[in-house]
Design a protein around this motif. Structure first.
Motif, PDB file in Angstrom:
ATOM      1  N   GLN A   1     -17.462 -28.532  -8.052  1.00  0.00           N
ATOM      2  CA  GLN A   1     -17.396 -28.120  -6.650  1.00  0.00           C
ATOM      3  C   GLN A   1     -16.621 -29.125  -5.803  1.00  0.00           C
ATOM      4  OE1 GLN A   1     -18.373 -25.515  -4.851  1.00  0.00           O
ATOM      5  NE2 GLN A   1     -19.527 -24.366  -6.357  1.00  0.00           N
ATOM      6  N   ALA A   2     -16.766 -30.410  -6.115  1.00  0.00           N
ATOM      7  CA  ALA A   2     -16.110 -31.453  -5.315  1.00  0.00           C
ATOM      8  C   ALA A   2     -14.590 -31.369  -5.397  1.00  0.00           C
ATOM      9  CB  ALA A   2     -16.580 -32.830  -5.775  1.00  0.00           C
ATOM     10  N   GLN A   3     -14.073 -30.706  -6.416  1.00  0.00           N
ATOM     11  CA  GLN A   3     -12.621 -30.592  -6.584  1.00  0.00           C
ATOM     12  C   GLN A   3     -12.034 -29.374  -5.874  1.00  0.00           C
ATOM     13  OE1 GLN A   3     -13.280 -30.746 -10.929  1.00  0.00           O
ATOM     14  NE2 GLN A   3     -11.496 -32.097 -10.922  1.00  0.00           N
ATOM     15  N   PHE A   4     -12.860 -28.549  -5.257  1.00  0.00           N
ATOM     16  CA  PHE A   4     -12.418 -27.278  -4.698  1.00  0.00           C
ATOM     17  C   PHE A   4     -11.212 -27.420  -3.776  1.00  0.00           C
ATOM     18  CE2 PHE A   4     -12.595 -23.832  -1.577  1.00  0.00           C
ATOM     19  CZ  PHE A   4     -12.673 -22.731  -2.400  1.00  0.00           C
ATOM     20  N   GLN A   5     -11.344 -28.256  -2.740  1.00  0.00           N
ATOM     21  CA  GLN A   5     -10.250 -28.383  -1.769  1.00  0.00           C
ATOM     22  C   GLN A   5      -8.982 -28.930  -2.420  1.00  0.00           C
ATOM     23  OE1 GLN A   5      -9.691 -31.442   1.492  1.00  0.00           O
ATOM     24  NE2 GLN A   5     -10.608 -29.749   2.648  1.00  0.00           N
ATOM     25  N   THR A   6      -9.115 -29.921  -3.262  1.00  0.00           N
ATOM     26  CA  THR A   6      -7.953 -30.511  -3.921  1.00  0.00           C
ATOM     27  C   THR A   6      -7.257 -29.499  -4.823  1.00  0.00           C
ATOM     28  OG1 THR A   6      -8.958 -32.681  -3.865  1.00  0.00           O
ATOM     29  CG2 THR A   6      -7.220 -32.358  -5.475  1.00  0.00           C
ATOM     30  N   MET A   7      -8.036 -28.719  -5.567  1.00  0.00           N
ATOM     31  CA  MET A   7      -7.431 -27.735  -6.468  1.00  0.00           C
ATOM     32  C   MET A   7      -6.567 -26.745  -5.695  1.00  0.00           C
ATOM     33  SD  MET A   7     -10.341 -26.832  -9.347  1.00  0.00           S
ATOM     34  CE  MET A   7     -11.535 -26.181  -8.207  1.00  0.00           C
ATOM     35  N   ILE A   8      -6.974 -26.434  -4.490  1.00  0.00           N
ATOM     36  CA  ILE A   8      -6.264 -25.417  -3.713  1.00  0.00           C
ATOM     37  C   ILE A   8      -5.162 -26.037  -2.860  1.00  0.00           C
ATOM     38  CG2 ILE A   8      -6.532 -23.702  -1.876  1.00  0.00           C
ATOM     39  CD1 ILE A   8      -9.446 -23.398  -3.001  1.00  0.00           C
ATOM     40  N   VAL A   9      -5.540 -26.910  -1.955  1.00  0.00           N
ATOM     41  CA  VAL A   9      -4.593 -27.405  -0.956  1.00  0.00           C
ATOM     42  C   VAL A   9      -3.539 -28.307  -1.574  1.00  0.00           C
ATOM     43  CG1 VAL A   9      -4.321 -28.658   1.215  1.00  0.00           C
ATOM     44  CG2 VAL A   9      -6.307 -27.166   0.869  1.00  0.00           C
ATOM     45  N   ASP A  10      -3.945 -29.276  -2.397  1.00  0.00           N
ATOM     46  CA  ASP A  10      -2.955 -30.184  -2.963  1.00  0.00           C
ATOM     47  C   ASP A  10      -1.980 -29.450  -3.870  1.00  0.00           C
ATOM     48  OD1 ASP A  10      -4.208 -32.146  -1.548  1.00  0.00           O
ATOM     49  OD2 ASP A  10      -5.084 -33.159  -3.277  1.00  0.00           O
ATOM     50  N   LEU A  11      -2.491 -28.518  -4.651  1.00  0.00           N
ATOM     51  CA  LEU A  11      -1.595 -27.764  -5.516  1.00  0.00           C
ATOM     52  C   LEU A  11      -0.650 -26.906  -4.693  1.00  0.00           C
ATOM     53  CD1 LEU A  11      -0.669 -27.087  -8.351  1.00  0.00           C
ATOM     54  CD2 LEU A  11      -2.364 -25.271  -8.385  1.00  0.00           C
ATOM     55  N   LEU A  12      -1.165 -26.268  -3.661  1.00  0.00           N
ATOM     56  CA  LEU A  12      -0.319 -25.409  -2.824  1.00  0.00           C
ATOM     57  C   LEU A  12       0.730 -26.237  -2.093  1.00  0.00           C
ATOM     58  CD1 LEU A  12       0.193 -22.518  -1.924  1.00  0.00           C
ATOM     59  CD2 LEU A  12      -1.379 -22.899  -0.040  1.00  0.00           C
ATOM     60  N   LEU A  13       0.333 -27.363  -1.511  1.00  0.00           N
ATOM     61  CA  LEU A  13       1.271 -28.173  -0.736  1.00  0.00           C
ATOM     62  C   LEU A  13       2.234 -28.979  -1.610  1.00  0.00           C
ATOM     63  CD1 LEU A  13      -0.995 -29.535   2.135  1.00  0.00           C
ATOM     64  CD2 LEU A  13       0.687 -27.678   2.249  1.00  0.00           C
ATOM     65  N   ASP A  14       1.763 -29.476  -2.750  1.00  0.00           N
ATOM     66  CA  ASP A  14       2.576 -30.381  -3.556  1.00  0.00           C
ATOM     67  C   ASP A  14       3.104 -29.790  -4.848  1.00  0.00           C
ATOM     68  OD1 ASP A  14       2.023 -32.351  -1.642  1.00  0.00           O
ATOM     69  OD2 ASP A  14       0.211 -32.964  -2.687  1.00  0.00           O
ATOM     70  N   GLY A  15       2.591 -28.627  -5.245  1.00  0.00           N
ATOM     71  CA  GLY A  15       3.021 -28.037  -6.506  1.00  0.00           C
ATOM     72  C   GLY A  15       2.465 -28.781  -7.692  1.00  0.00           C
ATOM     73  N   VAL A  16       3.056 -28.565  -8.836  1.00  0.00           N
ATOM     74  CA  VAL A  16       2.547 -29.192 -10.056  1.00  0.00           C
ATOM     75  C   VAL A  16       3.404 -30.370 -10.508  1.00  0.00           C
ATOM     76  CG1 VAL A  16       1.430 -27.101 -10.865  1.00  0.00           C
ATOM     77  CG2 VAL A  16       3.771 -27.561 -11.566  1.00  0.00           C
ATOM     78  N   ARG A  17       4.457 -30.652  -9.774  1.00  0.00           N
ATOM     79  CA  ARG A  17       5.291 -31.794 -10.140  1.00  0.00           C
ATOM     80  C   ARG A  17       4.541 -33.093  -9.923  1.00  0.00           C
ATOM     81  NH1 ARG A  17      10.723 -29.738  -7.364  1.00  0.00           N
ATOM     82  NH2 ARG A  17      11.234 -28.205  -8.933  1.00  0.00           N
TER      83      ARG A  17
END
Length: 185
Positions: free
Chosen positions: A166-182
């Motif tokens: 659960q603690a990874q929820f925001q990071t999984m969504i926002v960081d991936l969306l904003l920064d991509g997978v690079r």
């Protein structure tokens, strides 16, 4: 209806949302089992599958709109608003995943007007981020809204499956969306 009955009914709805967001064709028996109740109890709570889905859609729209209000999407930088959105939507993420899966079933624009309001508000957030020079402009705002719905759904499913916490929820969504997978340089 007593407060306890209301809580049990809502717990049944949330369990159904979790199941239906992954398997839209789930039966009432399967929904009862996922809620930890008997089929008879589920039938006493809801007037059939269609009644359950309608109530679930209403609960989902109500909670997601409340999360959008709490996130104050129009305030501050768009990326900050996106982080607030992920934080506020987390308790209702299973319902958003359900709404998204249900919206895919409707053809010819027969979706619930509440879903249209949600979609317009999230699309407007991405449009604002583009207009302010914060988000890339080579992607349509409507596509970026669809991307966040998909990421929220994937995060919900990953957490349910024990693949993420659960603690990874925001990071999984926002960081991936904003920064991509690079990988950062």
């Amino acid at each position: 209806m007593s407060e306890l009955q209301d809580l049990k009914r809502e717990a049944s709805l949330r369990a159904a949302a979790d199941l239906l967001s992954r398997r839209a064709s789930a039966t009432m028996d399967e929904m009862a089992k996922s809620a930890g109740i008997s089929r008879a109890t589920l039938h006493r709570q809801f007037a059939g599958r269609d009644g359950l889905v309608v109530e679930l859609e209403e609960l989902g729209i109500r909670e997601v709109e409340a999360a959008l209000d709490a996130a104050e999407l129009e305030d501050g930088k768009a990326s900050e608003a996106l982080r607030r959105l992920a934080d506020r939507i987390q308790p209702s993420a299973g319902l958003l995943a359900f709404l998204m899966s249900q919206a895919q079933l409707f053809e010819g624009g027969n979706t619930n007007p509440g879903w249209d309001r949600i979609d317009q508000r999230i699309t407007a957030l991405f449009r604002r981020g583009q207009e302010d020079g914060e988000f890339r402009i080579d992607q349509q705002p409507a596509w970026l809204a669809e991307a966040i719905y998909g990421l929220v759904s994937a995060a919900v499913w990953s957490i349910q499956a024990g693949l993420a916490g659960q603690a990874q929820f925001q990071t999984m969504i926002v960081d991936l969306l904003l920064d991509g997978v690079r990988r950062p340089a």
